[in-house]
Each structure stands twice: as structure tokens, then as C-alpha cells.
Design an enzyme around this catalytic site. Structure first.
Site, PDB file in Angstrom:
ATOM      1  N   ALA A  15      58.144  41.858  37.146  1.00  0.00           N
ATOM      2  CA  ALA A  15      59.463  41.659  36.549  1.00  0.00           C
ATOM      3  C   ALA A  15      60.094  43.016  36.229  1.00  0.00           C
ATOM      4  O   ALA A  15      61.251  43.274  36.552  1.00  0.00           O
ATOM      5  CB  ALA A  15      59.333  40.814  35.285  1.00  0.00           C
ATOM      6  N   ARG A  39      53.615  35.328  26.631  1.00  0.00           N
ATOM      7  CA  ARG A  39      52.964  35.002  25.351  1.00  0.00           C
ATOM      8  C   ARG A  39      53.379  35.917  24.197  1.00  0.00           C
ATOM      9  O   ARG A  39      53.461  35.490  23.063  1.00  0.00           O
ATOM     10  CB  ARG A  39      51.442  35.094  25.501  1.00  0.00           C
ATOM     11  CG  ARG A  39      50.819  33.928  26.188  1.00  0.00           C
ATOM     12  CD  ARG A  39      49.390  34.227  26.509  1.00  0.00           C
ATOM     13  NE  ARG A  39      49.291  35.507  27.220  1.00  0.00           N
ATOM     14  CZ  ARG A  39      48.172  36.021  27.687  1.00  0.00           C
ATOM     15  NH1 ARG A  39      47.036  35.402  27.498  1.00  0.00           N
ATOM     16  NH2 ARG A  39      48.175  37.168  28.331  1.00  0.00           N
ATOM     17  N   ASP A  63      57.324  35.751  50.343  1.00  0.00           N
ATOM     18  CA  ASP A  63      56.592  36.789  51.060  1.00  0.00           C
ATOM     19  C   ASP A  63      57.608  37.922  51.134  1.00  0.00           C
ATOM     20  O   ASP A  63      58.541  37.862  51.935  1.00  0.00           O
ATOM     21  CB  ASP A  63      56.201  36.320  52.471  1.00  0.00           C
ATOM     22  CG  ASP A  63      55.424  37.391  53.215  1.00  0.00           C
ATOM     23  OD1 ASP A  63      55.665  38.582  52.944  1.00  0.00           O
ATOM     24  OD2 ASP A  63      54.577  37.053  54.051  1.00  0.00           O
ATOM     25  N   HIS A  64      57.457  38.919  50.265  1.00  0.00           N
ATOM     26  CA  HIS A  64      58.576  39.857  50.115  1.00  0.00           C
ATOM     27  C   HIS A  64      58.846  40.668  51.382  1.00  0.00           C
ATOM     28  O   HIS A  64      59.911  41.245  51.530  1.00  0.00           O
ATOM     29  CB  HIS A  64      58.410  40.750  48.885  1.00  0.00           C
ATOM     30  CG  HIS A  64      57.328  41.763  49.014  1.00  0.00           C
ATOM     31  ND1 HIS A  64      56.017  41.494  48.749  1.00  0.00           N
ATOM     32  CD2 HIS A  64      57.372  43.059  49.392  1.00  0.00           C
ATOM     33  CE1 HIS A  64      55.308  42.570  48.955  1.00  0.00           C
ATOM     34  NE2 HIS A  64      56.091  43.543  49.349  1.00  0.00           N
ATOM     35  N   VAL A 107      51.543  29.364  28.635  1.00  0.00           N
ATOM     36  CA  VAL A 107      51.864  28.336  29.642  1.00  0.00           C
ATOM     37  C   VAL A 107      50.919  27.137  29.600  1.00  0.00           C
ATOM     38  O   VAL A 107      51.247  26.065  30.101  1.00  0.00           O
ATOM     39  CB  VAL A 107      51.903  28.914  31.087  1.00  0.00           C
ATOM     40  CG1 VAL A 107      53.064  29.859  31.247  1.00  0.00           C
ATOM     41  CG2 VAL A 107      50.588  29.546  31.476  1.00  0.00           C
ATOM     42  N   GLU A 129      48.756  51.910  53.831  1.00  0.00           N
ATOM     43  CA  GLU A 129      49.120  52.419  52.506  1.00  0.00           C
ATOM     44  C   GLU A 129      48.273  53.643  52.210  1.00  0.00           C
ATOM     45  O   GLU A 129      47.112  53.697  52.633  1.00  0.00           O
ATOM     46  CB  GLU A 129      48.812  51.378  51.434  1.00  0.00           C
ATOM     47  CG  GLU A 129      49.591  50.097  51.556  1.00  0.00           C
ATOM     48  CD  GLU A 129      49.156  49.086  50.491  1.00  0.00           C
ATOM     49  OE1 GLU A 129      49.846  48.978  49.484  1.00  0.00           O
ATOM     50  OE2 GLU A 129      48.115  48.447  50.683  1.00  0.00           O
ATOM     51  N   HIS A 152      51.827  38.843  55.104  1.00  0.00           N
ATOM     52  CA  HIS A 152      52.781  39.782  55.717  1.00  0.00           C
ATOM     53  C   HIS A 152      52.520  40.011  57.209  1.00  0.00           C
ATOM     54  O   HIS A 152      53.447  39.992  58.019  1.00  0.00           O
ATOM     55  CB  HIS A 152      52.738  41.134  55.006  1.00  0.00           C
ATOM     56  CG  HIS A 152      52.780  41.041  53.508  1.00  0.00           C
ATOM     57  ND1 HIS A 152      53.623  40.171  52.859  1.00  0.00           N
ATOM     58  CD2 HIS A 152      52.090  41.682  52.538  1.00  0.00           C
ATOM     59  CE1 HIS A 152      53.453  40.302  51.555  1.00  0.00           C
ATOM     60  NE2 HIS A 152      52.521  41.205  51.326  1.00  0.00           N
ATOM     61  N   ALA A 181      57.701  37.330  32.193  1.00  0.00           N
ATOM     62  CA  ALA A 181      58.839  38.248  32.018  1.00  0.00           C
ATOM     63  C   ALA A 181      58.438  39.601  31.457  1.00  0.00           C
ATOM     64  O   ALA A 181      59.214  40.554  31.517  1.00  0.00           O
ATOM     65  CB  ALA A 181      59.863  37.595  31.096  1.00  0.00           C
TER      66      ALA A 181
HETATM   67  P1  NAP Z   1      51.112  41.162  35.236  1.00  0.00           P
HETATM   68  O1  NAP Z   1      51.741  42.505  35.090  1.00  0.00           O
HETATM   69  O2  NAP Z   1      49.700  40.976  34.853  1.00  0.00           O
HETATM   70  O3  NAP Z   1      52.008  40.158  34.368  1.00  0.00           O
HETATM   71  C1  NAP Z   1      51.605  38.846  34.079  1.00  0.00           C
HETATM   72  C2  NAP Z   1      52.630  38.183  33.187  1.00  0.00           C
HETATM   73  O4  NAP Z   1      52.161  36.888  32.865  1.00  0.00           O
HETATM   74  C3  NAP Z   1      52.903  38.901  31.883  1.00  0.00           C
HETATM   75  O5  NAP Z   1      54.273  38.788  31.573  1.00  0.00           O
HETATM   76  C4  NAP Z   1      52.067  38.097  30.877  1.00  0.00           C
HETATM   77  O6  NAP Z   1      52.668  38.250  29.621  1.00  0.00           O
HETATM   78  C5  NAP Z   1      52.229  36.693  31.451  1.00  0.00           C
HETATM   79  N1  NAP Z   1      51.142  35.794  31.064  1.00  0.00           N
HETATM   80  C6  NAP Z   1      49.815  35.959  31.279  1.00  0.00           C
HETATM   81  N2  NAP Z   1      49.126  34.904  30.794  1.00  0.00           N
HETATM   82  C7  NAP Z   1      50.053  34.056  30.286  1.00  0.00           C
HETATM   83  C8  NAP Z   1      49.984  32.802  29.639  1.00  0.00           C
HETATM   84  N3  NAP Z   1      48.807  32.196  29.425  1.00  0.00           N
HETATM   85  N4  NAP Z   1      51.128  32.225  29.221  1.00  0.00           N
HETATM   86  C9  NAP Z   1      52.321  32.826  29.434  1.00  0.00           C
HETATM   87  N5  NAP Z   1      52.468  34.002  30.041  1.00  0.00           N
HETATM   88  C10 NAP Z   1      51.336  34.621  30.456  1.00  0.00           C
HETATM   89  O7  NAP Z   1      51.272  40.589  36.701  1.00  0.00           O
HETATM   90  P2  NAP Z   1      52.325  41.025  37.840  1.00  0.00           P
HETATM   91  O8  NAP Z   1      51.800  42.221  38.528  1.00  0.00           O
HETATM   92  O9  NAP Z   1      53.690  41.086  37.262  1.00  0.00           O
HETATM   93  O10 NAP Z   1      52.189  39.817  38.883  1.00  0.00           O
HETATM   94  C11 NAP Z   1      52.780  38.558  38.665  1.00  0.00           C
HETATM   95  C12 NAP Z   1      52.706  37.748  39.964  1.00  0.00           C
HETATM   96  O11 NAP Z   1      53.404  38.437  40.977  1.00  0.00           O
HETATM   97  C13 NAP Z   1      51.281  37.539  40.522  1.00  0.00           C
HETATM   98  O12 NAP Z   1      51.227  36.300  41.166  1.00  0.00           O
HETATM   99  C14 NAP Z   1      51.154  38.647  41.561  1.00  0.00           C
HETATM  100  O13 NAP Z   1      50.211  38.323  42.551  1.00  0.00           O
HETATM  101  C15 NAP Z   1      52.550  38.671  42.106  1.00  0.00           C
HETATM  102  N6  NAP Z   1      52.917  39.944  42.716  1.00  0.00           N
HETATM  103  C16 NAP Z   1      52.993  41.083  41.968  1.00  0.00           C
HETATM  104  C17 NAP Z   1      53.364  42.282  42.565  1.00  0.00           C
HETATM  105  C18 NAP Z   1      53.497  43.555  41.770  1.00  0.00           C
HETATM  106  O14 NAP Z   1      53.930  44.549  42.346  1.00  0.00           O
HETATM  107  N7  NAP Z   1      53.173  43.585  40.505  1.00  0.00           N
HETATM  108  C19 NAP Z   1      53.660  42.323  43.934  1.00  0.00           C
HETATM  109  C20 NAP Z   1      53.576  41.141  44.672  1.00  0.00           C
HETATM  110  C21 NAP Z   1      53.214  39.964  44.054  1.00  0.00           C
HETATM  111  P3  NAP Z   1      51.886  38.082  28.215  1.00  0.00           P
HETATM  112  O15 NAP Z   1      50.658  38.923  28.304  1.00  0.00           O
HETATM  113  O16 NAP Z   1      52.891  38.567  27.198  1.00  0.00           O
HETATM  114  O17 NAP Z   1      51.617  36.653  28.082  1.00  0.00           O
END
Ligand code: NAP
Length: 494
Positions: free
Chosen positions: A21, A47, A176-177, A85, A215, A239, A16
Site C-alpha cells: 500500500a 489491526r 498479476d502486476h 480480519v 533481479e 509473470h 492499508a
Molecule cells: P505487509 O507489509 O506484511 O502488510 C500486511 C498488511 O496486512 C499490514 O497492513 C497489516 O497491518 C495487515 N494485517 C496483517 N494481519 C492482519 C489481520 N489479522 N487483520 C487485519 N490486517 C492485518 O505485506 P505486503 O508486502 O504489503 O503484501 C500484501 C499482499 O500483497 C501480499 O499478498 C503480497 O504477496 C502481495 N504483494 C506484495 C508486494 C510488495 O511489493 N510488497 C508485491 C506483490 C504482491 P497490521 O499489522 O496493522 O494489522
């Protein structure tokens, strides 16, 4: 596809505090809440040791950045639970909070678990949800899982076995957005609601199909992740193959989720597998070097990006020629390509029709062009159809003309974005626009043909300057067949 209404639901959002998010999910939930007033409560999970108020500030900042107003009633439905987690003990407190919110909001025990987390956690979280009893609930339980689903067929199978030990296939929503994008959803309507297209949508009238996702961005802060992934896994496995399946599939017998998915699966099963020999001939692996974007900005090459090894062989570009070996498509090449740091940001599907047998209308003034149907997926959303008509001359000259339809030209009528649609679908229990396990498995199978061939032959990357449309080999792929990539046009908005 069904039109059940959204039911009261507890959304347990893992990740979150993350980028996805913040950029996509909170604005999408806000829009759903505003439009449907679905009574939901959200538990944000990550976390960092935040409390509910700190979390609400974070969601608030996401809404402000995305121009959303009147937020208080919405924000009051957000709760935070700090948890690693991997710590299975900690899920007990999460269960208590979920049960409390069930009672307070009358959510009937309906639970949607959204894993917006790094993929290595998908299996662990799912098992911990079960062990903690969070999935034993009086209402429905659903799991939304972000991409990538596995790193190859074997790891995807292992992950699937794990999550299916907790959730039934119908309870799993693999994102798959691209399937949430308006014009990707529109492919089916354009094809199956228009006899003028459907009657000629085959190898007798179509000479080739070109699908591009380009892109202008580089890898940016995702370099570490990207270098272990590459364009083939990041874009083609999901995609591009999904768009190929939608463009090529047979009409489903009914507009029901499983009927549509069945037809997509048949296409994926019919794609000719890649061999070492065909990979060498029909697949291009590219990587950008430094260059200048059309905006005038000079940008570094991929190997000069932070966190990328200076001898990295990771591809930032892929072009490939596919054949779909079935009755409808035998002999029609499907050219697909995707890349970073290209000259334009665009997603388009171009259908090139065959020429008439003996065209008597030629012109000394205008180039002769085939009929093209272009499905503009982004940034423009719409259609254009290139035809030939009489030129304004005294002779029987012909000239190309374009008919256009723009779906998103009016700012007032901006439709829902992909995440809003997909989250809304999952709250309604409609999994049509999510990928079923057999689609994922077949996509991995196809992609593995390429990775195996690249490994066996030690295929080096072909370089292309940032700000171009990919390596010369990508143009040669089509030139060999007497074709070329059509320029990625914009819809004329005037
Ligand atoms: P991110 O910014 O790195 O966020 C990861 C999240 O996971 C953070 O909220 C982090 O919070 C939490 N986290 C990490 N380790 C954790 C643990 N051990 N326990 C609990 N929470 C934990 O990643 P993201 O870009 O949002 O991507 C998330 C997923 O969406 C991935 O599978 C990615 O491939 C997919 N995705 C992302 C995008 C995009 O545009 N960002 C697009 C398509 C798909 P804490 O550090 O506070 O724990």
C-alpha cells in the site's frame, strides 16, 4: 476491454498499513485522482489502532517519498478502520463507516475491496464481507486480490470456490502486476498491428523465444516468506507464463476482455506438460551462493541470509524449456528463466528468427548474428531489432546493426506505472489485464508438473554465484539445442 469511465467508488483497502500500500497503491491512487478526479473515498483497514489523522500521515509520507505534491484534498478522502480480519463482529462497524461515506460522497454504493494482505486471509475476509452484509450494496461490488492465488492447484481451487461464493467471476480482479506494465501490454500491439511481424510469427521463421526476468536483489526481509515459496511459485506460475501466453497467443477475434483471455487460455492449455523425465532434462533449479554484484558489493549466499535454513533447497532461480504444442509453435522452444541476485536487473523477451537458407554475405570482421526482436519490458521500455547490413568495407561483408525504439527515455512523458493502470482498470470495470480463473488453474497445473517431478526425484538445487546469470546448467539447456542466452542489452539512449 471497454472504456467505461471511472465511477464514484468506496475503496476498502485491507492491509492499508503494509508495504505494498505504502510503496505502490497510494501513489497510484493519487495519480488516478489527479488525472481523472474520480470521486472516491478510501477506508484503510488493518489491526494497528490508528485514527484517521494517523492514517493520513502515513499516506502523506508515501506521497512525499514518491514526489507527489498538492495532496490535501486527496488526503481528506482517506479514513481508517482498525480491525482484525478474523474478527467477524468487527465488520459491522466497517459497514457503518462505508454506508456513511456512501452518503457523504454520493458513491452510489459502489465498493471495491482490495486485499493487500497475506494470502492466508483472502478466503476469511471474503466470507466475512458477505456475512457482514458489506457486499449487499446498491452499486457494484468488486474484489481485487493480490498474488499468490493459492500455493498449488488444490489450494487455489479451494480459494476460488470460497471467493466465488461471494463474488462472480466478472467481479474478481486477480492481480498479476506484470499485466499492467506498458511493454507487456504492448506485446499485443507490436504483434497484431504489424504485418511484418505477424506474418512471420510462427515456427517457419522463429527458431526460439527467450523470456527473462532477472533481479539483482536477494531475498532481503522477505526471506521467511520466500523460503516457503521459491522462484517457481513466485515468478514462473504467474509473470513468466503470462508473458509466454501473450507472446504466443493467436489474434483475438475482437479486442474484448473475454476474447483476449480465451486466446491466452488456449496457449496455456497447449504447453506440453512436464514429466519426471522432461523436468530432469528441461528444467533447472538454482540457488545463489555468496558472490560479488557488478556494483562491487559482496553479498551472502541464500543459505546465509537471515531466516533461511542453512540446508534450504528452495530455488532462487529457474530456467526451463517449454514447448507449445499447437500449429503455430510446434517445434519452437520457449526458454524462460528468472532469478535473484543475478548480474543484471532486466525483463526482456527475445525472439530469435531463423537464418536465411544460404547466406552469401559473411564477414571476417564481424560475427554473423541472426535477426532478433527484443521487447524490453524493464528497466528500459522499448524495442530493438537486430538486422544485418553491409559493412563499411570494400568487400560484400555483412555486419549486425540494431534499430531501436525507446518508450521511456523521456522523463517528461513518463507513463503510468503498473499499479496505476490496474487500479484505474478496476475502477472502470475492465478486467482484461487481470487473470481469469482458468488461466490461474492451467498455470498451476503446469507448475505442479515441475514441483511433483522435483519432489519425486529429490532434485537438488544447482548453485550459482551471486552476480552471475545462473547455474551452468541453464546455459547447457540452450547449448544442447545449438543456442545460447542472448545478453540482456540496454537500449542506447543517446
Ligand atoms: P505487509 O507489509 O506484511 O502488510 C500486511 C498488511 O496486512 C499490514 O497492513 C497489516 O497491518 C495487515 N494485517 C496483517 N494481519 C492482519 C489481520 N489479522 N487483520 C487485519 N490486517 C492485518 O505485506 P505486503 O508486502 O504489503 O503484501 C500484501 C499482499 O500483497 C501480499 O499478498 C503480497 O504477496 C502481495 N504483494 C506484495 C508486494 C510488495 O511489493 N510488497 C508485491 C506483490 C504482491 P497490521 O499489522 O496493522 O494489522
Amino acid at each position: 476491454m471497454h472504456n467505461e469511465t471511472q465511477q464514484p467508488t468506496a475503496i476498502l483497502l485491507f492491509g492499508a498499513t503494509g508495504d505494498l500500500a505504502h510503496r505502490k497503491l497510494y501513489p497510484a491512487l493519487y495519480e488516478i485522482y489527479k488525472k481523472t478526479e474520480t470521486p472516491f473515498a478510501v477506508i484503510g483497514i488493518a489491526r494497528r489502532p490508528w485514527d484517521h489523522d494517523r492514517f493520513r500521515e502515513y499516506v502523506h509520507s508515501s506521497l512525499t517519498e514518491n514526489g507527489k505534491a498538492d495532496r490535501n484534498e486527496f488526503l481528506n478522502r482517506f479514513y481508517y478502520y482498525s480491525l482484525d480480519v478474523n474478527n467477524n463482529e468487527a465488520y459491522r462497524g466497517l459497514k457503518d463507516l462505508a454506508e456513511r461515506l456512501d452518503r457523504e460522497y454520493g458513491l452510489g454504493g459502489n465498493r471495491l475491496f482490495y486485499l493487500a494482505l497475506a494470502p492466508e486471509f483472502f478466503g476469511t475476509v471474503t466470507l466475512n464481507l458477505k456475512a457482514s452484509g458489506l457486499t449487499e450494496t446498491a452499486g457494484f461490488k468488486r474484489l481485487i486480490i493480490e498474488k499468490p492465488f493459492g500455493r498449488d492447484l488444490k489450494s487455489a481451487e479451494a480459494l476460488n470456490t470460497t471467493i466465488q461464493s461471494v463474488f462472480g467471476e466478472k467481479e474478481i480482479y486477480r492481480i498479476d502486476h506484470y499485466l499492467g506494465k506498458e511493454m507487456v501490454q504492448n506485446i499485443q500491439v507490436i504483434r497484431f498491428a504489424n504485418p511484418i511481424f505477424e506474418s512471420i510469427w510462427n515456427n517457419r521463421y522463429i527458431s526460439n523465444v527467450q523470456i527473462t526476468v532477472s533481479e539483482t536483489l536477494g531475498v532481503g526481509e522477505r526471506a521467511g516468506y520466500y523460503d516457503r515459496t521459491g522462484a517457481l511459485l513466485d515468478m514462473v506460475q504467474n509473470h513468466l507464463l503470462q508473458m509466454t501466453a501473450l507472446t504466443a497467443m493467436e489474434p483475438p477475434s475482437r479486442l474484448e476482455t473475454e476474447d483476449i483471455r480465451d486466446e491466452k487460455v488456449k496457449v496455456l492449455r497447449s504447453i506440453r506438460p512436464v514429466t519426471v523425465e522432461s523436468a530432469r532434462r528441461d528444467v533447472v533449479k538454482g540457488q545463489y551462493t555468496k558472490g560479488v554484484l557488478p556494483s562491487g558489493e559482496s553479498v551472502p549466499g541464500y543459505r546465509e541470509e537471515e531466516n533461511v535454513p542453512e540446508d534450504s533447497e528452495t530455488e532462487t532461480f529457474v530456467a526451463a524449456k517449454l514447448f507449445i504444442d499447437n500449429f503455430r509453435w510446434a517445434g519452437v522452444p520457449f526458454y524462460i528463466r528468472t532469478g535473484k541476485r543475478m548480474a543484471v536487473k532486466s525483463t526482456q523477451i527475445v525472439i530469435q528468427f531463423k537464418d536465411v537458407p544460404l547466406n552469401p554475405y559473411t564477414s571476417t570482421f564481424f560475427a554473423q548474428e541472426p535477426n532478433l526482436l527484443v521487447i524490453h519490458v524493464q528497466p528500459d521500455e522499448g524495442l530493438s531489432l537486430k538486422l544485418n547490413a553491409k559493412a563499411f568495407t570494400h568487400k560484400w561483408d555483412s555486419k549486425p546493426i540494431t534499430l531501436e525504439y525507446c518508450n521511456n527515455c523521456s522523463d517528461v512523458l513518463g507513463g503510468p506505472d503498473a499499479y496505476e493502470r490496474l487500479l484505474g482498470d478496476s475502477l472502470r470495470g475492465d478486467s482484461t489485464n487481470f487473470t481469469r480463473w482458468d488461466e490461474v488453474a492451467l498455470s498451476w497445473q503446469f507448475v505442479e508438473g515441475i514441483t511433483t517431478a522435483w519432489k519425486e526425484t529429490n532434485t537438488p538445487v544447482r548453485f550459482y554465484p551471486a552476480g552471475s546469470m545462473g547455474p551452468a546448467e541453464s546455459d547447457a539447456l540452450l547449448a544442447r539445442d545449438g543456442f545460447h542466452w542472448w545478453p540482456l542489452t540496454r537500449i542506447n539512449k543517446n
